[in-house]
Design a protein around this motif. Structure first.
Motif, PDB file in Angstrom:
ATOM      1  N   ALA A   5       0.851  -1.193   0.000  1.00  0.00           N
ATOM      2  CA  ALA A   5       0.000   0.000   0.000  1.00  0.00           C
ATOM      3  C   ALA A   5       0.880   1.234   0.000  1.00  0.00           C
ATOM      4  O   ALA A   5       2.047   1.198   0.411  1.00  0.00           O
ATOM      5  CB  ALA A   5      -0.925   0.002   1.222  1.00  0.00           C
ATOM      6  N   SER A  53       0.801   5.695   0.705  1.00  0.00           N
ATOM      7  CA  SER A  53       0.058   6.815   1.286  1.00  0.00           C
ATOM      8  C   SER A  53       0.450   8.104   0.593  1.00  0.00           C
ATOM      9  O   SER A  53       1.497   8.195  -0.050  1.00  0.00           O
ATOM     10  CB  SER A  53       0.348   6.925   2.786  1.00  0.00           C
ATOM     11  OG  SER A  53       1.723   7.206   3.004  1.00  0.00           O
ATOM     12  N   TRP A 111      -4.746   6.293   1.807  1.00  0.00           N
ATOM     13  CA  TRP A 111      -3.881   5.282   1.232  1.00  0.00           C
ATOM     14  C   TRP A 111      -4.562   4.691   0.008  1.00  0.00           C
ATOM     15  O   TRP A 111      -5.762   4.787  -0.171  1.00  0.00           O
ATOM     16  CB  TRP A 111      -3.591   4.180   2.251  1.00  0.00           C
ATOM     17  CG  TRP A 111      -4.807   3.376   2.611  1.00  0.00           C
ATOM     18  CD1 TRP A 111      -5.723   3.656   3.583  1.00  0.00           C
ATOM     19  CD2 TRP A 111      -5.262   2.184   1.971  1.00  0.00           C
ATOM     20  NE1 TRP A 111      -6.719   2.719   3.592  1.00  0.00           N
ATOM     21  CE2 TRP A 111      -6.470   1.789   2.616  1.00  0.00           C
ATOM     22  CE3 TRP A 111      -4.781   1.397   0.917  1.00  0.00           C
ATOM     23  CZ2 TRP A 111      -7.185   0.658   2.242  1.00  0.00           C
ATOM     24  CZ3 TRP A 111      -5.497   0.270   0.541  1.00  0.00           C
ATOM     25  CH2 TRP A 111      -6.681  -0.090   1.212  1.00  0.00           C
ATOM     26  N   ARG A 112      -3.758   4.053  -0.818  1.00  0.00           N
ATOM     27  CA  ARG A 112      -4.250   3.348  -1.987  1.00  0.00           C
ATOM     28  C   ARG A 112      -3.422   2.077  -2.177  1.00  0.00           C
ATOM     29  O   ARG A 112      -2.300   1.977  -1.680  1.00  0.00           O
ATOM     30  CB  ARG A 112      -4.149   4.230  -3.246  1.00  0.00           C
ATOM     31  CG  ARG A 112      -5.173   5.358  -3.290  1.00  0.00           C
ATOM     32  CD  ARG A 112      -6.582   4.820  -3.419  1.00  0.00           C
ATOM     33  NE  ARG A 112      -7.591   5.858  -3.541  1.00  0.00           N
ATOM     34  CZ  ARG A 112      -8.294   6.368  -2.535  1.00  0.00           C
ATOM     35  NH1 ARG A 112      -8.068   5.921  -1.302  1.00  0.00           N
ATOM     36  NH2 ARG A 112      -9.192   7.299  -2.732  1.00  0.00           N
ATOM     37  N   THR A 164      -8.759   3.578   6.885  1.00  0.00           N
ATOM     38  CA  THR A 164      -9.609   3.923   5.743  1.00  0.00           C
ATOM     39  C   THR A 164     -10.713   4.893   6.145  1.00  0.00           C
ATOM     40  O   THR A 164     -11.344   4.738   7.186  1.00  0.00           O
ATOM     41  CB  THR A 164     -10.245   2.653   5.151  1.00  0.00           C
ATOM     42  OG1 THR A 164      -9.212   1.776   4.696  1.00  0.00           O
ATOM     43  CG2 THR A 164     -11.156   2.988   3.985  1.00  0.00           C
ATOM     44  N   ASP A 176     -15.328   7.198   2.040  1.00  0.00           N
ATOM     45  CA  ASP A 176     -14.664   7.222   0.740  1.00  0.00           C
ATOM     46  C   ASP A 176     -14.930   5.897   0.032  1.00  0.00           C
ATOM     47  O   ASP A 176     -14.329   4.873   0.364  1.00  0.00           O
ATOM     48  CB  ASP A 176     -13.164   7.458   0.934  1.00  0.00           C
ATOM     49  CG  ASP A 176     -12.418   7.641  -0.387  1.00  0.00           C
ATOM     50  OD1 ASP A 176     -12.938   7.213  -1.433  1.00  0.00           O
ATOM     51  OD2 ASP A 176     -11.307   8.210  -0.356  1.00  0.00           O
ATOM     52  N   ASP A 186     -14.157   4.870  -2.930  1.00  0.00           N
ATOM     53  CA  ASP A 186     -12.997   4.333  -3.641  1.00  0.00           C
ATOM     54  C   ASP A 186     -12.048   3.620  -2.691  1.00  0.00           C
ATOM     55  O   ASP A 186     -11.526   2.544  -3.000  1.00  0.00           O
ATOM     56  CB  ASP A 186     -12.259   5.453  -4.377  1.00  0.00           C
ATOM     57  CG  ASP A 186     -13.058   6.016  -5.536  1.00  0.00           C
ATOM     58  OD1 ASP A 186     -13.941   5.297  -6.053  1.00  0.00           O
ATOM     59  OD2 ASP A 186     -12.816   7.173  -5.918  1.00  0.00           O
ATOM     60  N   ALA A 187     -11.804   4.223  -1.533  1.00  0.00           N
ATOM     61  CA  ALA A 187     -10.917   3.607  -0.547  1.00  0.00           C
ATOM     62  C   ALA A 187     -11.506   2.307  -0.009  1.00  0.00           C
ATOM     63  O   ALA A 187     -10.795   1.313   0.172  1.00  0.00           O
ATOM     64  CB  ALA A 187     -10.649   4.578   0.605  1.00  0.00           C
ATOM     65  N   GLU A 245     -10.990  -0.367  -2.595  1.00  0.00           N
ATOM     66  CA  GLU A 245      -9.627  -0.882  -2.610  1.00  0.00           C
ATOM     67  C   GLU A 245      -9.380  -1.813  -1.428  1.00  0.00           C
ATOM     68  O   GLU A 245      -8.658  -2.806  -1.539  1.00  0.00           O
ATOM     69  CB  GLU A 245      -8.630   0.278  -2.610  1.00  0.00           C
ATOM     70  CG  GLU A 245      -8.700   1.164  -3.843  1.00  0.00           C
ATOM     71  CD  GLU A 245      -7.324   1.525  -4.380  1.00  0.00           C
ATOM     72  OE1 GLU A 245      -6.392   1.627  -3.565  1.00  0.00           O
ATOM     73  OE2 GLU A 245      -7.200   1.688  -5.611  1.00  0.00           O
TER      74      GLU A 245
END
Length: 337
Positions: free
Chosen positions: A106, A108, A120-121, A190, A194, A196-197, A200
């Protein structure tokens, strides 16, 4: 499951509302004051599952790719072409997520964060990067090392366990602000608002569950011969020509329950000796053969605390990575509180 609450003290993130745990011996039990619980509205069974960690995987939503054999075969064919191809443009449609000791890669973004915990992604790697890194480690990148996660927007996503790769080339670069991080840590970090988060997080959870299943199903349970991955890593098959038994990812149902008293203003929580201070958890445990969800709630609650449960109300379900679990969330009332 409500969003975990975290406390940043001494540079460490501590979970105050613990994530679900498996059945084990609890050393202390507490009826916690929770006066506001009577005003808590539980969503219906068809409620928004976006509020659940590891649910709503965007690579599985609105597609049959995850279960359709033709789609799996297509993904494998595309992967084989990519592995034998040196054209960088042809490799752009592939992304790979590395795992090391059960931790996903991951990254950040500290520069743009205004929060205590930076966003983070997933640290996706391109297929060309994977081929270069594996080459430096003198390891051949073959399809058996990769597990298919899904396809979205023309990009095919895979996961790979690099725990056995002992080379500095595979380690995350500090300048990329990337690291191998525990899924529970990512869950706490997380932003649950969100989408999108949360998506993921679901992708990472799905990948971990598949990779751990691969690590624990290396041999055929029927004849003991080595299993080999098939169907883009979504299945396994015994390599013994006289057996050829197929193996599918294992799912172990688990119940997690919030037990309340008759007055509807206190909840039953518990803690293990290994927990950090102020960390408590709802009760949880695995289903036994021949047992319904409601029976599991009553049995686990009584075994762990000696409390007899009355009515049991189903709340919802969620996938839970790590031990191939799917959790059934229940709300129940203590009968002898």
């Amino acid at each position: 499951m409500p969003s975990p609450i975290a406390d940043l003290q001494d540079g460490r993130r501590r979970m105050l509302l613990a994530s679900p745990v498996t059945s084990s011996s609890f050393h202390r039990v507490l009826f916690s004051s929770y006066r506001s619980f009577r005003n808590l509205r539980l969503p219906s069974v068809s409620g928004n599952m976006q509020a659940h960690a590891f649910a709503r995987n965007p690579l599985r939503a609105n597609t049959h790719d995850a279960v359709d054999s033709s789609s799996l075969n297509s993904a494998v064919s595309a992967l084989r072409s990519a592995l034998s191809c040196s054209n960088q443009d042809a490799l752009r449609d592939f992304k790979v997520l590395f795992f090391k000791k059960g931790k996903p890669l991951a990254r950040s973004d500290l520069g743009t964060s205004e929060h205590a915990c930076p966003p983070w992604r997933i640290g996706w790697r391109s297929m060309s990067d994977c081929k270069i890194l594996m080459g430096r480690c003198e390891i051949q990148l073959i399809e058996d090392r990769l597990v298919y996660l899904g396809k979205k927007g023309g990009v095919i996503y895979w996961a790979m366990d690099v725990t056995d790769v002992e080379n500095s080339s595979i380690e995350p670069a500090q300048q990329d602000r990337s690291a191998y991080v525990e899924l529970r840590t990512l869950m706490v970090a997380t932003d649950w608002a969100d989408a999108d988060a949360m998506g993921e997080l679901a992708v990472a959870g799905h990948a971990k569950a598949l990779l751990e299943w691969h690590n624990t199903s290396r041999f055929c349970g029927h004849c003991g011969t080595t299993n080999r991955p098939i169907d883009a890593g979504r299945r396994k098959q015994c390599s013994n020509e006289l057996c050829k038994k197929r193996v599918y990812p294992r799912v172990d149902p688990v119940v997690i329950m919030l037990v309340i008293d008759k007055e509807n203003d206190r909840v039953l929580l518990s803690r293990q000796s290994r927990y950090v201070p102020r960390m408590w958890s709802c009760l949880a445990g695995f289903l036994e053969p021949g047992e319904s969800l409601e029976e599991a709630v009553r049995r686990e609650t009584f075994e762990e605390t000696g409390i007899e449960v009355g009515d049991v109300i189903y709340h919802s379900s969620q996938p839970w990575p790590g031990q191939n679990n799917i959790e059934e969330t229940k709300r129940s009332t203590g009968a002898n509180s």
